[in-house]
Design a protein around this motif. Structure first.
Motif, mmCIF file in Angstrom:
data_model
loop_
_atom_site.group_PDB
_atom_site.id
_atom_site.type_symbol
_atom_site.label_atom_id
_atom_site.label_comp_id
_atom_site.label_asym_id
_atom_site.label_seq_id
_atom_site.Cartn_x
_atom_site.Cartn_y
_atom_site.Cartn_z
ATOM 1 N N THR A 232 0.842 -1.195 0.000
ATOM 2 C CA THR A 232 0.000 0.000 0.000
ATOM 3 C C THR A 232 0.880 1.249 0.000
ATOM 4 O O THR A 232 2.100 1.173 -0.029
ATOM 5 N N GLY A 233 0.221 2.417 0.051
ATOM 6 C CA GLY A 233 0.959 3.672 0.112
ATOM 7 C C GLY A 233 1.324 4.248 -1.235
ATOM 8 O O GLY A 233 2.247 5.063 -1.345
ATOM 9 N N HIS A 234 0.599 3.838 -2.286
ATOM 10 C CA HIS A 234 0.875 4.335 -3.628
ATOM 11 C C HIS A 234 -0.326 5.122 -4.144
ATOM 12 O O HIS A 234 -1.473 4.785 -3.866
ATOM 13 N N ASP A 235 -0.051 6.160 -4.924
ATOM 14 C CA ASP A 235 -1.123 6.983 -5.494
ATOM 15 C C ASP A 235 -1.850 6.278 -6.628
ATOM 16 O O ASP A 235 -3.021 6.549 -6.904
ATOM 17 N N ALA A 236 -1.118 5.417 -7.331
ATOM 18 C CA ALA A 236 -1.689 4.751 -8.502
ATOM 19 C C ALA A 236 -1.038 3.388 -8.682
ATOM 20 O O ALA A 236 0.091 3.148 -8.236
ATOM 21 N N LEU A 237 -1.781 2.495 -9.320
ATOM 22 C CA LEU A 237 -1.278 1.171 -9.660
ATOM 23 C C LEU A 237 -1.285 1.019 -11.176
ATOM 24 O O LEU A 237 -2.202 1.514 -11.859
ATOM 25 N N LEU A 238 -0.273 0.326 -11.692
ATOM 26 C CA LEU A 238 -0.158 0.093 -13.133
ATOM 27 C C LEU A 238 -0.182 -1.405 -13.399
ATOM 28 O O LEU A 238 0.549 -2.170 -12.767
ATOM 29 N N LEU A 239 -1.023 -1.820 -14.338
ATOM 30 C CA LEU A 239 -1.023 -3.170 -14.876
ATOM 31 C C LEU A 239 -0.663 -3.057 -16.354
ATOM 32 O O LEU A 239 -1.492 -2.680 -17.180
ATOM 33 N N SER A 240 0.586 -3.333 -16.688
ATOM 34 C CA SER A 240 1.061 -3.164 -18.061
ATOM 35 C C SER A 240 1.277 -4.525 -18.709
ATOM 36 O O SER A 240 2.169 -5.276 -18.322
ATOM 37 N N ASN A 241 0.412 -4.863 -19.659
ATOM 38 C CA ASN A 241 0.499 -6.137 -20.376
ATOM 39 C C ASN A 241 0.501 -7.335 -19.423
ATOM 40 O O ASN A 241 1.267 -8.278 -19.576
ATOM 41 N N ILE A 242 -0.385 -7.279 -18.438
ATOM 42 C CA ILE A 242 -0.518 -8.346 -17.459
ATOM 43 C C ILE A 242 -1.825 -9.107 -17.661
ATOM 44 O O ILE A 242 -1.842 -10.341 -17.700
ATOM 45 N N LEU A 243 -2.908 -8.391 -17.826
ATOM 46 C CA LEU A 243 -4.225 -9.015 -17.747
ATOM 47 C C LEU A 243 -4.531 -9.923 -18.934
ATOM 48 O O LEU A 243 -5.320 -10.874 -18.795
ATOM 49 N N ALA A 280 -13.780 -6.574 -34.206
ATOM 50 C CA ALA A 280 -13.388 -6.571 -35.614
ATOM 51 C C ALA A 280 -11.921 -6.198 -35.818
ATOM 52 O O ALA A 280 -11.466 -6.101 -36.950
ATOM 53 N N GLY A 281 -11.169 -6.006 -34.764
ATOM 54 C CA GLY A 281 -9.776 -5.589 -34.884
ATOM 55 C C GLY A 281 -9.409 -4.824 -33.620
ATOM 56 O O GLY A 281 -10.080 -4.953 -32.594
ATOM 57 N N PRO A 282 -8.348 -3.985 -33.705
ATOM 58 C CA PRO A 282 -7.438 -3.812 -34.837
ATOM 59 C C PRO A 282 -6.542 -5.036 -35.032
ATOM 60 O O PRO A 282 -6.424 -5.871 -34.118
ATOM 61 N N PRO A 283 -5.904 -5.165 -36.207
ATOM 62 C CA PRO A 283 -5.188 -6.406 -36.527
ATOM 63 C C PRO A 283 -4.133 -6.810 -35.503
ATOM 64 O O PRO A 283 -4.099 -7.976 -35.095
ATOM 65 N N LEU A 284 -3.263 -5.889 -35.080
ATOM 66 C CA LEU A 284 -2.191 -6.271 -34.170
ATOM 67 C C LEU A 284 -2.750 -6.758 -32.835
ATOM 68 O O LEU A 284 -2.280 -7.759 -32.283
ATOM 69 N N ALA A 285 -3.763 -6.076 -32.315
ATOM 70 C CA ALA A 285 -4.369 -6.502 -31.050
ATOM 71 C C ALA A 285 -5.065 -7.847 -31.210
ATOM 72 O O ALA A 285 -4.982 -8.716 -30.329
ATOM 73 N N ALA A 286 -5.750 -8.041 -32.331
ATOM 74 C CA ALA A 286 -6.459 -9.295 -32.560
ATOM 75 C C ALA A 286 -5.484 -10.453 -32.747
ATOM 76 O O ALA A 286 -5.709 -11.568 -32.250
ATOM 77 N N LEU A 287 -4.385 -10.213 -33.449
ATOM 78 C CA LEU A 287 -3.415 -11.279 -33.681
ATOM 79 C C LEU A 287 -2.632 -11.614 -32.416
ATOM 80 O O LEU A 287 -2.328 -12.784 -32.154
ATOM 81 N N MET A 288 -2.308 -10.590 -31.613
ATOM 82 C CA MET A 288 -1.656 -10.882 -30.342
ATOM 83 C C MET A 288 -2.612 -11.629 -29.415
ATOM 84 O O MET A 288 -2.193 -12.487 -28.630
ATOM 85 N N SER A 289 -3.883 -11.335 -29.526
ATOM 86 C CA SER A 289 -4.883 -12.078 -28.763
ATOM 87 C C SER A 289 -4.900 -13.535 -29.208
ATOM 88 O O SER A 289 -4.901 -14.458 -28.388
ATOM 89 N N THR A 296 -1.022 -18.801 -23.234
ATOM 90 C CA THR A 296 -1.693 -18.779 -21.929
ATOM 91 C C THR A 296 -3.143 -19.230 -22.092
ATOM 92 O O THR A 296 -3.530 -19.737 -23.142
ATOM 93 N N TRP A 297 -3.938 -18.988 -21.055
ATOM 94 C CA TRP A 297 -5.389 -19.187 -21.153
ATOM 95 C C TRP A 297 -6.114 -17.846 -21.269
ATOM 96 O O TRP A 297 -7.320 -17.761 -21.082
ATOM 97 N N GLY A 298 -5.388 -16.792 -21.610
ATOM 98 C CA GLY A 298 -5.987 -15.465 -21.702
ATOM 99 C C GLY A 298 -6.253 -15.038 -23.129
ATOM 100 O O GLY A 298 -6.235 -15.838 -24.063
ATOM 101 N N ARG A 299 -6.491 -13.750 -23.289
ATOM 102 C CA ARG A 299 -6.694 -13.130 -24.599
ATOM 103 C C ARG A 299 -6.646 -11.629 -24.407
ATOM 104 O O ARG A 299 -6.606 -11.133 -23.270
ATOM 105 N N ASN A 300 -6.634 -10.877 -25.491
ATOM 106 C CA ASN A 300 -6.781 -9.432 -25.394
ATOM 107 C C ASN A 300 -8.264 -9.095 -25.264
ATOM 108 O O ASN A 300 -9.082 -9.553 -26.075
#
Length: 337
Positions: A232-243, A280-289, A296-300
């Motif tokens: 704790t003790g933080h103003d903000a939390l970052l989740l970068s390419n985790i979820l 419907a896209g965008p292509p890079l996000a859909a392909l990385m998904s 993994t068992w995830g997706r975008n």
């Protein structure tokens, strides 16, 4: 028939494997590093240096030239393009070659087993019977270096897209490698960052923070966000390419854990490649998904899906600020009331 609808378009899609393997082979041979700082080579010199015949040497150099990775002058000398000089020379601040090698050595072989992943709904880049997850020390040899390449180039864009001047202390959840912490601290001189990740990842991260000279501003906290309470003790939390690495139930679980650690008025930043709400896209996000099928068992996910989960966790989504990065296409901000 429209030129954009037909076998040429399909051939361009099919030839993607040729383009990637040319890039990967040249990266593995350190071609771009050899030609850095104004270096030049002929086909004969290149062939001799790498002990290969003239024919394969010419084919590789021609392919790299056609792809915009090299240029060839009237005298037959090859040299780096601006893109290769900046991003494919080993030792450059934003060297991208480590990510190329991750795709080549870690992901590319898994696509030979894509049908198994499709039919069995399980990853193929790691042994699900022997390893707990993709994030296992067994893949540390090259995976984390590659992730740093991808993340550092994305973090620079996040620093432009979101104003961190109002944040004093940032908790980077799952921020192993500290790419985001390092880039954000370089841009925002008053920012303090804590990287929370698995203990072995923290051990891998510590030397990189030291090399950046940021030991006084970037701290490390070892733990598992599925088992431990976040600092704790933080103003903000970052989740970068985790979820995107987790299924829907685990995404909500992670968001709830983060929400518990945010103070009233604090914010959660989700930096991801968002799939469009209409899928419907965008292509890079859909392909990385799609790539998550072998990883993994995830997706975008879409911004709408994230907004629903954020609301369920008691946070107020404030929308997505878009940008175009190699590892993400925007940041979704949510505030805790």
């Amino acid at each position: 028939m429209s030129p954009s609808v037909g076998p040429v378009t399909l051939m361009e899609l099919t030839s993607g494997v040729y383009a990637f393997k040319a890039l990967a082979m040249a990266t593995e041979l350190d071609v771009f590093t050899e030609l850095s700082n104004g270096g030049r080579t002929t086909t004969t010199t290149f062939a001799d240096r790498h002990r290969i015949a003239l024919r394969p040497a010419e084919l590789l150099l021609t392919a790299c030239t056609a792809l915009g990775l090299l240029r060839r002058d009237a005298e037959g000398f090859y040299s780096n393009t601006q893109m290769s000089e900046e991003y494919l020379v080993r030792g450059r601040p934003y060297y991208f070659g480590d990510w190329v090698m991750v795709v080549d050595r870690h992901e590319y072989p898994a696509y030979l087993k894509l049908a198994d992943s499709l039919r069995g709904n399980h990853p193929a880049t790691w042994d699900v019977e022997l390893q707990e997850s993709l994030f296992d020390p067994a893949v540390a040899e090259y995976f984390w270096e590659g992730m740093y390449s991808l993340s550092a180039n994305t973090a620079r864009l996040l620093a432009d897209a979101f104003d961190f001047r109002a944040i004093n202390r940032l908790l980077d959840v799952g921020g192993g490698g500290a790419a985001f912490g390092i880039e954000l601290c370089r841009r925002y001189f008053d920012l303090q960052v804590t990287v929370f990740d698995l203990p072995f990842v923290c051990d891998l991260t510590r030397p990189r923070i030291a090399r950046a000279g940021l030991e006084g501003r970037i701290g490390l906290a070892g733990g598992d966000f599925f088992a431990d309470t976040l600092p704790t003790g933080h103003d903000a939390l970052l989740l970068s390419n985790i979820l995107h690495d987790w299924d829907e139930a685990d995404v909500l679980r992670i968001i709830r854990v983060c929400a518990d650690a945010i103070p009233p008025g604090g914010r959660l930043l989700i930096c991801e490649s968002f799939v469009a709400d209409d899928k419907a896209g965008p292509p890079l996000a859909a392909l990385m998904s799609f790539n998550m099928l072998v990883e993994t068992w995830g997706r975008n996910y879409t911004a709408a899906e994230y907004s629903t989960w954020l609301s369920e966790a008691g946070l107020h989504p404030e929308g997505v600020t878009a940008f175009e990065g190699p590892g993400a296409n925007g940041v979704l901000i949510a505030r805790k009331p």
